[in-house]
Design a protein around this motif. Structure first.
Motif, PDB file in Angstrom:
ATOM      1  N   ALA A  20       0.819  -1.212   0.000  1.00  0.00           N
ATOM      2  CA  ALA A  20       0.000   0.000   0.000  1.00  0.00           C
ATOM      3  C   ALA A  20       0.849   1.257   0.000  1.00  0.00           C
ATOM      4  N   ALA A  21       2.078   1.173   0.532  1.00  0.00           N
ATOM      5  CA  ALA A  21       2.960   2.341   0.589  1.00  0.00           C
ATOM      6  C   ALA A  21       3.292   2.870  -0.793  1.00  0.00           C
ATOM      7  N   LEU A  22       3.090   2.049  -1.812  1.00  0.00           N
ATOM      8  CA  LEU A  22       3.374   2.476  -3.182  1.00  0.00           C
ATOM      9  C   LEU A  22       2.228   3.303  -3.757  1.00  0.00           C
ATOM     10  N   GLU A  23       1.078   3.321  -3.072  1.00  0.00           N
ATOM     11  CA  GLU A  23      -0.069   4.068  -3.558  1.00  0.00           C
ATOM     12  C   GLU A  23       0.038   5.538  -3.159  1.00  0.00           C
ATOM     13  N   GLU A  24      -0.625   6.397  -3.908  1.00  0.00           N
ATOM     14  CA  GLU A  24      -0.598   7.830  -3.618  1.00  0.00           C
ATOM     15  C   GLU A  24      -1.298   8.147  -2.307  1.00  0.00           C
ATOM     16  N   ASP A  25      -2.428   7.468  -2.066  1.00  0.00           N
ATOM     17  CA  ASP A  25      -3.189   7.661  -0.827  1.00  0.00           C
ATOM     18  C   ASP A  25      -3.404   6.288  -0.191  1.00  0.00           C
ATOM     19  N   PRO A  26      -2.409   5.766   0.526  1.00  0.00           N
ATOM     20  CA  PRO A  26      -2.473   4.381   1.007  1.00  0.00           C
ATOM     21  C   PRO A  26      -3.546   4.181   2.066  1.00  0.00           C
ATOM     22  N   PRO A  27      -4.198   3.020   2.060  1.00  0.00           N
ATOM     23  CA  PRO A  27      -5.185   2.703   3.098  1.00  0.00           C
ATOM     24  C   PRO A  27      -4.489   2.377   4.408  1.00  0.00           C
ATOM     25  N   HIS A  28      -5.267   2.417   5.487  1.00  0.00           N
ATOM     26  CA  HIS A  28      -4.754   1.990   6.778  1.00  0.00           C
ATOM     27  C   HIS A  28      -4.753   0.461   6.838  1.00  0.00           C
ATOM     28  N   LEU A  54      11.327  -1.652   8.722  1.00  0.00           N
ATOM     29  CA  LEU A  54      10.842  -0.958   7.530  1.00  0.00           C
ATOM     30  C   LEU A  54      10.184   0.371   7.857  1.00  0.00           C
ATOM     31  N   GLY A  55       9.736   0.528   9.103  1.00  0.00           N
ATOM     32  CA  GLY A  55       8.995   1.732   9.468  1.00  0.00           C
ATOM     33  C   GLY A  55       7.651   1.789   8.775  1.00  0.00           C
ATOM     34  N   SER A  56       7.025   0.630   8.602  1.00  0.00           N
ATOM     35  CA  SER A  56       5.777   0.557   7.850  1.00  0.00           C
ATOM     36  C   SER A  56       4.621   1.242   8.583  1.00  0.00           C
ATOM     37  N   ARG A  57       3.708   1.808   7.819  1.00  0.00           N
ATOM     38  CA  ARG A  57       2.522   2.473   8.357  1.00  0.00           C
ATOM     39  C   ARG A  57       1.440   1.432   8.587  1.00  0.00           C
ATOM     40  N   MET A  58       1.399   0.906   9.801  1.00  0.00           N
ATOM     41  CA  MET A  58       0.388  -0.090  10.140  1.00  0.00           C
ATOM     42  C   MET A  58       0.112  -0.028  11.627  1.00  0.00           C
ATOM     43  N   LEU A  59      -1.050  -0.515  12.028  1.00  0.00           N
ATOM     44  CA  LEU A  59      -1.461  -0.529  13.431  1.00  0.00           C
ATOM     45  C   LEU A  59      -1.572  -1.979  13.894  1.00  0.00           C
ATOM     46  N   VAL A  60      -0.890  -2.320  14.968  1.00  0.00           N
ATOM     47  CA  VAL A  60      -1.003  -3.642  15.574  1.00  0.00           C
ATOM     48  C   VAL A  60      -1.754  -3.493  16.891  1.00  0.00           C
TER      49      VAL A  60
END
Length: 224
Positions: free
Chosen positions: A149-157, A182-188
């Motif tokens: 999703a990080a490759l998208e312009e407006d990535p989803p959560h 990676l510092g990925s944008r995700m919620l655990v």
């Protein structure tokens, strides 16, 4: 993020037996988001009462689902999982999720031949991403989706829900380690109820218990 809701914690908003007037109005997560904030405790109480009545008649996982009612309502209130991504670890706690995503009628044939699956199942709903049934996989699955999703312009959560028992799996630690690197944008979301097949034991269980007993966590629980 931690949650320590007891599976059998009583509610102060108990609906009349067999009556679910507010739950009857909820056929999709959009209906949850349309409710007023003060209606949410009543929705949780009716959802919990429905699960008690339904699952005790059909069989299935009960305690694990009663313990995530408020969490599930909160997730569907905040996120739109038609676009955002939600992964349940093991997914034996997905019954509230199924009710809120329009599958309440399917509980009459839960876990029966030709009926509704007891776990998440993409064939049932667009809100189920995987046919999950193994422990420890949600963080790695979520990380893979977050990286894509990080490759998208407006990535989803991306949200991965995991219990304290599943967190002890090696693949869960591997996912956390890689996600941090990676510092990925995700919620655990850690659903810590101190229970797996039996009472949780070991150093990880003791560590999580110490976290729950800190003043910060206790004060946050009192203020919510």
């Amino acid at each position: 993020m931690m949650g320590a809701h007891s599976p059998m914690q009583p509610s102060s908003h108990e609906p009349p037996d067999g009556s679910y007037p507010l739950l009857d109005q909820v056929n999709s997560p959009a209906d949850v988001r349309a409710l007023e904030p003060e209606q949410l405790p009543e929705l949780c109480a009716q959802l919990r009462a429905f699960l008690l009545e339904s699952v005790q008649g059909t069989g299935g996982h009960l305690g694990s689902n009663l313990g995530v009612v408020e969490l599930t309502v909160a997730l569907h209130r905040v996120f739109d999982f038609r676009r955002d991504r939600l992964v349940w670890d093991v997914s034996h706690q997905c019954y509230p999720h199924k009710v809120l995503t329009g599958r309440r009628e399917g509980f009459a044939k839960l876990r029966r031949t030709g009926g509704m699956c007891g776990f998440t199942n993409p064939a049932e709903s667009e809100y189920d991403l995987f046919h999950t049934g193994h422990a420890g996989t949600s963080i790695s699955l979520g990380l893979g989706m977050a990286a894509a999703a990080a490759l998208e312009e407006d990535p989803p959560h991306v949200v991965s829900v995991i219990g304290d028992a599943s967190l002890g799996a090696g693949v869960a630690f591997e996912g956390l380690n890689y996600a941090g690197a990676l510092g990925s944008r995700m919620l655990v979301v850690l659903n810590d109820n101190e229970w797996s097949i039996s009472k949780s034991v070991g150093s990880l269980a003791r560590y999580l218990s110490r976290i729950r007993s800190t003043r910060l966590v206790q004060r946050a629980g009192q203020e919510t």
